[in-house]
Design a protein around this motif. Structure first.
Motif, mmCIF file in Angstrom:
data_model
loop_
_atom_site.group_PDB
_atom_site.id
_atom_site.type_symbol
_atom_site.label_atom_id
_atom_site.label_comp_id
_atom_site.label_asym_id
_atom_site.label_seq_id
_atom_site.Cartn_x
_atom_site.Cartn_y
_atom_site.Cartn_z
ATOM 1 N N THR A 82 0.816 -1.210 0.000
ATOM 2 C CA THR A 82 0.000 0.000 0.000
ATOM 3 C C THR A 82 0.853 1.265 0.000
ATOM 4 N N GLY A 83 2.145 1.146 0.281
ATOM 5 C CA GLY A 83 3.030 2.299 0.265
ATOM 6 C C GLY A 83 3.775 2.476 -1.045
ATOM 7 N N ILE A 84 3.592 1.557 -1.990
ATOM 8 C CA ILE A 84 4.292 1.644 -3.279
ATOM 9 C C ILE A 84 3.575 2.650 -4.170
ATOM 10 N N THR A 85 4.341 3.632 -4.672
ATOM 11 C CA THR A 85 3.754 4.673 -5.514
ATOM 12 C C THR A 85 4.157 4.564 -6.975
ATOM 13 N N HIS A 86 5.241 3.829 -7.280
ATOM 14 C CA HIS A 86 5.705 3.733 -8.666
ATOM 15 C C HIS A 86 6.437 2.412 -8.879
ATOM 16 N N VAL A 87 6.116 1.738 -9.982
ATOM 17 C CA VAL A 87 6.778 0.500 -10.377
ATOM 18 C C VAL A 87 7.224 0.662 -11.826
ATOM 19 N N GLU A 88 8.515 0.421 -12.071
ATOM 20 C CA GLU A 88 9.057 0.578 -13.422
ATOM 21 C C GLU A 88 9.972 -0.607 -13.740
ATOM 22 N N LEU A 89 9.800 -1.169 -14.912
ATOM 23 C CA LEU A 89 10.629 -2.276 -15.376
ATOM 24 C C LEU A 89 11.361 -1.823 -16.632
ATOM 25 N N LYS A 90 12.694 -1.969 -16.622
ATOM 26 C CA LYS A 90 13.510 -1.579 -17.776
ATOM 27 C C LYS A 90 14.486 -2.689 -18.104
ATOM 28 N N SER A 91 14.869 -2.741 -19.370
ATOM 29 C CA SER A 91 15.887 -3.679 -19.815
ATOM 30 C C SER A 91 17.169 -2.899 -20.078
ATOM 31 N N THR A 92 18.280 -3.385 -19.490
ATOM 32 C CA THR A 92 19.571 -2.753 -19.722
ATOM 33 C C THR A 92 20.553 -3.811 -20.198
ATOM 34 N N ARG A 93 21.570 -3.373 -20.924
ATOM 35 C CA ARG A 93 22.569 -4.334 -21.411
ATOM 36 C C ARG A 93 23.420 -4.888 -20.281
ATOM 37 N N LEU A 94 23.766 -4.054 -19.343
ATOM 38 C CA LEU A 94 24.662 -4.474 -18.277
ATOM 39 C C LEU A 94 23.957 -5.270 -17.178
ATOM 40 N N SER A 95 22.789 -4.823 -16.762
ATOM 41 C CA SER A 95 22.116 -5.424 -15.606
ATOM 42 C C SER A 95 20.932 -6.302 -15.954
ATOM 43 N N GLY A 96 20.615 -6.462 -17.231
ATOM 44 C CA GLY A 96 19.446 -7.261 -17.602
ATOM 45 C C GLY A 96 18.171 -6.507 -17.275
ATOM 46 N N MET A 97 17.167 -7.212 -16.844
ATOM 47 C CA MET A 97 15.892 -6.595 -16.479
ATOM 48 C C MET A 97 16.033 -5.963 -15.094
ATOM 49 N N VAL A 98 15.663 -4.693 -14.993
ATOM 50 C CA VAL A 98 15.804 -3.931 -13.758
ATOM 51 C C VAL A 98 14.426 -3.479 -13.298
ATOM 52 N N LEU A 99 14.106 -3.771 -12.048
ATOM 53 C CA LEU A 99 12.847 -3.348 -11.447
ATOM 54 C C LEU A 99 13.138 -2.222 -10.471
ATOM 55 N N LYS A 100 12.492 -1.085 -10.708
ATOM 56 C CA LYS A 100 12.615 0.055 -9.801
ATOM 57 C C LYS A 100 11.273 0.239 -9.113
ATOM 58 N N VAL A 102 9.354 2.679 -6.208
ATOM 59 C CA VAL A 102 9.366 3.837 -5.334
ATOM 60 C C VAL A 102 8.213 3.660 -4.353
ATOM 61 N N ALA A 103 8.534 3.763 -3.085
ATOM 62 C CA ALA A 103 7.540 3.577 -2.044
ATOM 63 C C ALA A 103 7.649 4.715 -1.040
ATOM 64 N N LEU A 104 6.686 4.800 -0.170
ATOM 65 C CA LEU A 104 6.737 5.812 0.878
ATOM 66 C C LEU A 104 7.952 5.613 1.774
ATOM 67 N N SER A 105 8.473 4.386 1.828
ATOM 68 C CA SER A 105 9.641 4.070 2.646
ATOM 69 C C SER A 105 10.961 4.345 1.934
ATOM 70 N N GLY A 106 10.932 4.682 0.640
ATOM 71 C CA GLY A 106 12.148 4.967 -0.119
ATOM 72 C C GLY A 106 12.131 4.288 -1.477
ATOM 73 N N ALA A 107 13.242 4.446 -2.202
ATOM 74 C CA ALA A 107 13.375 3.857 -3.536
ATOM 75 C C ALA A 107 14.179 2.568 -3.451
ATOM 76 N N HIS A 108 13.818 1.588 -4.265
ATOM 77 C CA HIS A 108 14.476 0.286 -4.284
ATOM 78 C C HIS A 108 14.754 -0.098 -5.732
ATOM 79 N N ARG A 109 15.814 -0.887 -5.935
ATOM 80 C CA ARG A 109 16.184 -1.323 -7.287
ATOM 81 C C ARG A 109 16.705 -2.754 -7.203
ATOM 82 N N TRP A 110 16.192 -3.602 -8.103
ATOM 83 C CA TRP A 110 16.661 -4.978 -8.201
ATOM 84 C C TRP A 110 17.018 -5.249 -9.645
ATOM 85 N N GLU A 111 18.093 -5.975 -9.872
ATOM 86 C CA GLU A 111 18.628 -6.217 -11.213
ATOM 87 C C GLU A 111 18.582 -7.697 -11.553
#
Length: 180
Positions: A82-100, A102-111
């Protein structure tokens, strides 16, 4: 998926080739997640990934209440849905699929997410369900009472802007909030 399937899924899917060596630690992480589960919380989706500064993979788990990053030897990193305000999925050459996230508790990134599109869709569905479940069913208090109404409206707008709520869901949730 239920909690009993979680250990098998982590071992087989999330930890890859060296699963036989890591199974006890993966099982321990899954048991810790189950032990810390909120009442009525159930697993929804699981994928393998790396944290932003990690070399070895961990597991990203969506439950009915939270998003958890499970890494062997570390406590889970919980992000309430319920605190998540933004979900973004991107493809990068170096890190593969990256999930970003953004939540009320801060920003998170997984590669290096595996089955990233499917996992991200399940995450967005779980967010919509959690927001719908947490929306008040009784009339909201007048705006003069602590400004809670304004906070709730801002949170709904952020969820709508991030794509977690579509136009119809946003309108219905806003209508419930504004009913007196």
């Amino acid at each position: 998926m239920d909690w009993s399937d979680l250990v098998t899924d982590i071992a087989a899917d999330a930890l890859g080739d060296s699963a036989s060596k890591r199974l006890p630690k993966a099982a321990q992480a899954a048991r810790a997640a189950q032990a810390d589960a909120l009442p009525g919380e159930q697993p929804v989706a699981l994928t393998a990934c790396r944290g932003k500064d990690d070399w070895a993979k961990g597991a990203l788990l969506v439950t009915t209440h939270r998003l958890l990053y499970l890494k062997e030897g570390r406590p889970g990193v919980p992000v309430p849905l319920t605190g998540i305000t933004h979900v973004e999925l991107k493809s990068t050459r170096l890190s593969g699929m990256v999930l970003k996230v953004v939540a009320l508790s801060g920003a998170h990134r997984w590669e290096g997410l595996e089955e990233a599109e499917e996992f991200t869709e399940k995450l967005r569905s779980a967010i919509r369900a959690a927001v719908s479940a947490s929306a008040p069913t009784e009339p909201a208090p007048p705006a003069g009472e602590g400004g809670e109404l304004l906070d709730q409206l801002e949170r709904l707008a952020a969820l709508h802007d991030s794509g977690a709520l579509d136009d119809a869901e946003f309108a219905a949730a806003k209508k419930r909030l504004l009913q007196l």
